[in-house]
Design a protein around this motif. Structure first.
Motif, PDB file in Angstrom:
ATOM      1  N   GLY A  10     -14.998   2.343  -1.541  1.00 51.37           N
ATOM      2  CA  GLY A  10     -16.113   2.556  -1.181  1.00 51.37           C
ATOM      3  C   GLY A  10     -16.436   3.607  -0.091  1.00 51.37           C
ATOM      4  O   GLY A  10     -16.875   3.941  -0.201  1.00 51.37           O
ATOM      5  N   ARG A  27     -14.645   6.211 -18.205  1.00 51.66           N
ATOM      6  CA  ARG A  27     -13.729   4.832 -17.972  1.00 51.66           C
ATOM      7  C   ARG A  27     -14.276   3.215 -16.894  1.00 51.66           C
ATOM      8  O   ARG A  27     -15.716   3.696 -16.639  1.00 51.66           O
ATOM      9  CB  ARG A  27     -12.992   5.651 -17.273  1.00 51.66           C
ATOM     10  N   HIS A  63     -20.601   7.319  -6.544  1.00 56.02           N
ATOM     11  CA  HIS A  63     -21.335   5.850  -4.856  1.00 56.02           C
ATOM     12  C   HIS A  63     -21.345   7.263  -3.834  1.00 56.02           C
ATOM     13  O   HIS A  63     -22.947   7.030  -3.670  1.00 56.02           O
ATOM     14  CB  HIS A  63     -19.720   5.893  -4.582  1.00 56.02           C
ATOM     15  N   SER A  96     -13.209   0.755 -13.868  1.00 55.03           N
ATOM     16  CA  SER A  96     -12.397   0.478 -13.026  1.00 55.03           C
ATOM     17  C   SER A  96     -12.688  -1.014 -12.245  1.00 55.03           C
ATOM     18  O   SER A  96     -14.170  -1.115 -12.354  1.00 55.03           O
ATOM     19  CB  SER A  96     -12.669   1.413 -11.482  1.00 55.03           C
ATOM     20  N   ASP A 155     -16.869   7.277   0.531  1.00 53.60           N
ATOM     21  CA  ASP A 155     -17.744   7.050   0.218  1.00 53.60           C
ATOM     22  C   ASP A 155     -19.298   7.401   0.745  1.00 53.60           C
ATOM     23  O   ASP A 155     -19.882   7.888   0.627  1.00 53.60           O
ATOM     24  CB  ASP A 155     -17.868   6.994  -1.620  1.00 53.60           C
ATOM     25  N   MET A 210      -7.270  -2.187  -6.800  1.00 53.93           N
ATOM     26  CA  MET A 210      -8.342  -1.083  -7.759  1.00 53.93           C
ATOM     27  C   MET A 210      -7.375  -1.030  -9.057  1.00 53.93           C
ATOM     28  O   MET A 210      -6.202  -1.083  -8.399  1.00 53.93           O
ATOM     29  CB  MET A 210      -8.355   0.047  -7.472  1.00 53.93           C
ATOM     30  N   ALA A 268     -17.113   6.359 -13.188  1.00 52.57           N
ATOM     31  CA  ALA A 268     -16.479   4.967 -13.881  1.00 52.57           C
ATOM     32  C   ALA A 268     -17.755   3.996 -13.550  1.00 52.57           C
ATOM     33  O   ALA A 268     -17.961   4.741 -12.683  1.00 52.57           O
ATOM     34  CB  ALA A 268     -15.065   5.036 -13.058  1.00 52.57           C
ATOM     35  N   GLY A 281     -13.786  13.447  -5.982  1.00 57.09           N
ATOM     36  CA  GLY A 281     -12.989  12.256  -7.440  1.00 57.09           C
ATOM     37  C   GLY A 281     -12.065  12.592  -7.803  1.00 57.09           C
ATOM     38  O   GLY A 281     -11.637  13.896  -8.027  1.00 57.09           O
ATOM     39  N   GLY A 282     -11.594  11.957  -8.711  1.00 60.79           N
ATOM     40  CA  GLY A 282     -10.472  12.890  -9.779  1.00 60.79           C
ATOM     41  C   GLY A 282     -10.867  13.450 -10.699  1.00 60.79           C
ATOM     42  O   GLY A 282     -12.033  12.984 -11.047  1.00 60.79           O
ATOM     43  N   ASP A 321     -17.777   0.879 -11.805  1.00 59.28           N
ATOM     44  CA  ASP A 321     -16.886   0.024 -11.184  1.00 59.28           C
ATOM     45  C   ASP A 321     -17.187  -2.192 -11.989  1.00 59.28           C
ATOM     46  O   ASP A 321     -18.803  -2.035 -11.590  1.00 59.28           O
ATOM     47  CB  ASP A 321     -16.949   0.163  -9.767  1.00 59.28           C
ATOM     48  N   ASN A 351     -14.935  12.925 -12.667  1.00 61.91           N
ATOM     49  CA  ASN A 351     -14.652  11.699 -14.055  1.00 61.91           C
ATOM     50  C   ASN A 351     -15.067  10.539 -13.160  1.00 61.91           C
ATOM     51  O   ASN A 351     -14.937   9.700 -12.420  1.00 61.91           O
ATOM     52  CB  ASN A 351     -12.875  11.928 -13.319  1.00 61.91           C
ATOM     53  N   VAL A 403     -22.200   1.033  -9.379  1.00 60.41           N
ATOM     54  CA  VAL A 403     -20.920   2.593 -10.080  1.00 60.41           C
ATOM     55  C   VAL A 403     -20.898   2.787  -9.515  1.00 60.41           C
ATOM     56  O   VAL A 403     -19.687   1.771  -8.295  1.00 60.41           O
ATOM     57  CB  VAL A 403     -22.689   3.551  -9.374  1.00 60.41           C
ATOM     58  N   GLY A 404     -19.442   3.507  -9.939  1.00 61.34           N
ATOM     59  CA  GLY A 404     -18.198   4.143  -9.853  1.00 61.34           C
ATOM     60  C   GLY A 404     -17.577   5.272  -9.801  1.00 61.34           C
ATOM     61  O   GLY A 404     -17.970   6.051 -10.573  1.00 61.34           O
ATOM     62  N   LYS A 420     -16.047   7.871  -7.257  1.00 64.11           N
ATOM     63  CA  LYS A 420     -16.566   8.383  -6.232  1.00 64.11           C
ATOM     64  C   LYS A 420     -17.871   8.640  -5.789  1.00 64.11           C
ATOM     65  O   LYS A 420     -18.911   9.057  -5.315  1.00 64.11           O
ATOM     66  CB  LYS A 420     -15.550  10.103  -5.485  1.00 64.11           C
TER      67      LYS A 420
HETATM   68  O1  TA6 Z   1     -14.059   5.692  -4.084  1.00 65.76           O
HETATM   69  C1  TA6 Z   1     -13.768   4.377  -4.707  1.00 65.76           C
HETATM   70  C2  TA6 Z   1     -14.246   4.543  -6.137  1.00 65.76           C
HETATM   71  O2  TA6 Z   1     -14.975   5.593  -6.570  1.00 65.76           O
HETATM   72  C3  TA6 Z   1     -14.396   3.260  -6.982  1.00 65.76           C
HETATM   73  O3  TA6 Z   1     -15.338   3.167  -7.513  1.00 65.76           O
HETATM   74  C4  TA6 Z   1     -13.172   3.714  -8.272  1.00 65.76           C
HETATM   75  O4  TA6 Z   1     -14.093   4.095  -9.361  1.00 65.76           O
HETATM   76  C5  TA6 Z   1     -12.183   4.988  -8.068  1.00 65.76           C
HETATM   77  O5  TA6 Z   1     -12.525   5.439  -6.345  1.00 65.76           O
HETATM   78  C6  TA6 Z   1     -12.217   6.419  -8.663  1.00 65.76           C
HETATM   79  O6  TA6 Z   1     -11.778   7.372  -7.786  1.00 65.76           O
HETATM   80  P1  TA6 Z   1     -10.746   8.091  -8.993  1.00 65.76           P
HETATM   81  O7  TA6 Z   1      -9.755   9.557  -7.777  1.00 65.76           O
HETATM   82  O8  TA6 Z   1      -9.808   7.946  -9.428  1.00 65.76           O
HETATM   83  O9  TA6 Z   1     -12.017   9.759  -9.205  1.00 65.76           O
END
Ligand code: TA6
Length: 311
Positions: free
Chosen positions: A251, A89, A41, A91, A254, A104, A10, A138-139, A12, A8, A35-36, A38
């Protein structure tokens, strides 16, 4: 070579404001993108540290293209699975200077279909043949089963790669069944695995030892501002971070993971690797951007880090 898998990702967007006033037009004083998500990063930080790495995961749409460009510019080799009619997505990280706080806000992501998931599994199989470490971080967007990290770790283990898992909730609980090489939960995530609120550090260390019996080699529990506990079969380390002026902690986890992996992959001892990770992650907290750090400052901070070896 290290591979990061971000299910997933993102983009940022970091919104900088002096003070948020409800009901008013809140004008930003600055705006940055990074970049986003996790794993991405971790990839960008690995590249900045000179580690050969490849990033995979699911991307789509113009946000996905923008994110891939940012990663490529940082020197990350990109091998993503692209999905039609899908938008990666965004963030939003709001930094409010006057109150020394940040928030966030993450966009809701679209569902991923079975065909894309199958392509991702095939990609993970292909990359785990070539890479020493596979980082799952990450999620997870809707459409995936709770067992996804367990399945992906099984694939990587089968092909000889060492898996690293940074996830939460059911995805983490299922993922540890496949015995990844390393996990990096924070206190809340650790409590989710243990199914009870875990705050006491000795209790965390004891439970981490039990996880090692399942075949995990390193349990690195992040205690947020209090530092970390690194638990292995042979040793337990309690690492205390240095004091820094915090601007944005998004971050930090990460950067911590990427820095530890760089040192571990270079065959440094685990305590040395996590001391470096603690220092580098502390310098991230001083930056506005979510994947930036200060290597020179980290070398100074290393001397201020306290480490205890627990029995
Ligand atoms: O760890 C920071 C981060 O990666 C942010 O860049 C942000 O986009 C978010 O966490 C996403 O986290 P998630 O748990 O939703 O994948």
């Amino acid at each position: 070579m290290i591979c990061t898998v971000t299910l997933n990702p993102a983009l940022d967007k970091i919104l900088i404001i002096d003070e948020i006033r409800p009901g008013e037009n809140n004008r930003l004083s600055d705006f940055k993108i990074d970049v986003g998500g996790k794993g991405t990063h971790v990839a960008a930080v690995l590249s900045d540290l000179g580690v050969d790495n490849v990033a995979t995961g699911i991307l789509g749409g113009s946000t996905g293209r923008k994110l891939q460009r940012l990663l490529t510019d940082r020197g990350v080799a990109c091998d993503f699975v692209w999905k039609q009619d899908y938008e990666t997505r965004t963030s939003y990280i709001v930094i409010e200077f006057r109150r020394h706080r940040h928030f966030m806000l993450t966009e809701k992501e679209a569902e991923v279909d079975g065909e894309t998931i199958d392509r991702l599994k095939a990609k993970v199989q292909e990359l785990s043949r070539k890479c020493e470490y596979m980082v799952f971080s990450g999620g997870v967007p809707p459409g995936f089963n709770k067992s996804i990290y367990r399945e992906l770790i099984e694939i990587s283990n089968k092909h000889g790669a060492k898996s690293v898992l940074d996830a939460s909730g059911e995805f983490l609980k299922e993922g540890i069944i496949s015995a990844p090489y390393m996990i990096k939960p924070n206190c809340d995530e650790f409590s989710q695995i243990a199914e009870k609120n875990m705050q006491d550090e000795r209790e965390i260390a004891d439970y981490a030892k039990q996880l090692l019996e399942k075949g995990i080699h390193v349990v690195a529990v992040s205690l947020d501002r209090r530092g970390s506990l690194i638990v292995t079969k042979e040793k337990i380390w309690r690492i205390y971070p240095p004091e820094v002026n915090t601007v944005n902690t998004v971050g930090c986890g990460d950067v911590f993971l990427a820095a530890a992996l760089k040192k571990i992959a270079d065959k440094n001892s685990l305590d040395e690797s996590f001391i470096f990770a603690t220092a580098l992650s502390a310098t991230k907290a001083m930056q506005i951007k979510t994947s930036k750090f200060d290597l020179k400052k980290a070398q100074e901070l290393i001397k201020k880090i306290k480490i205890e070896e627990w029995t």
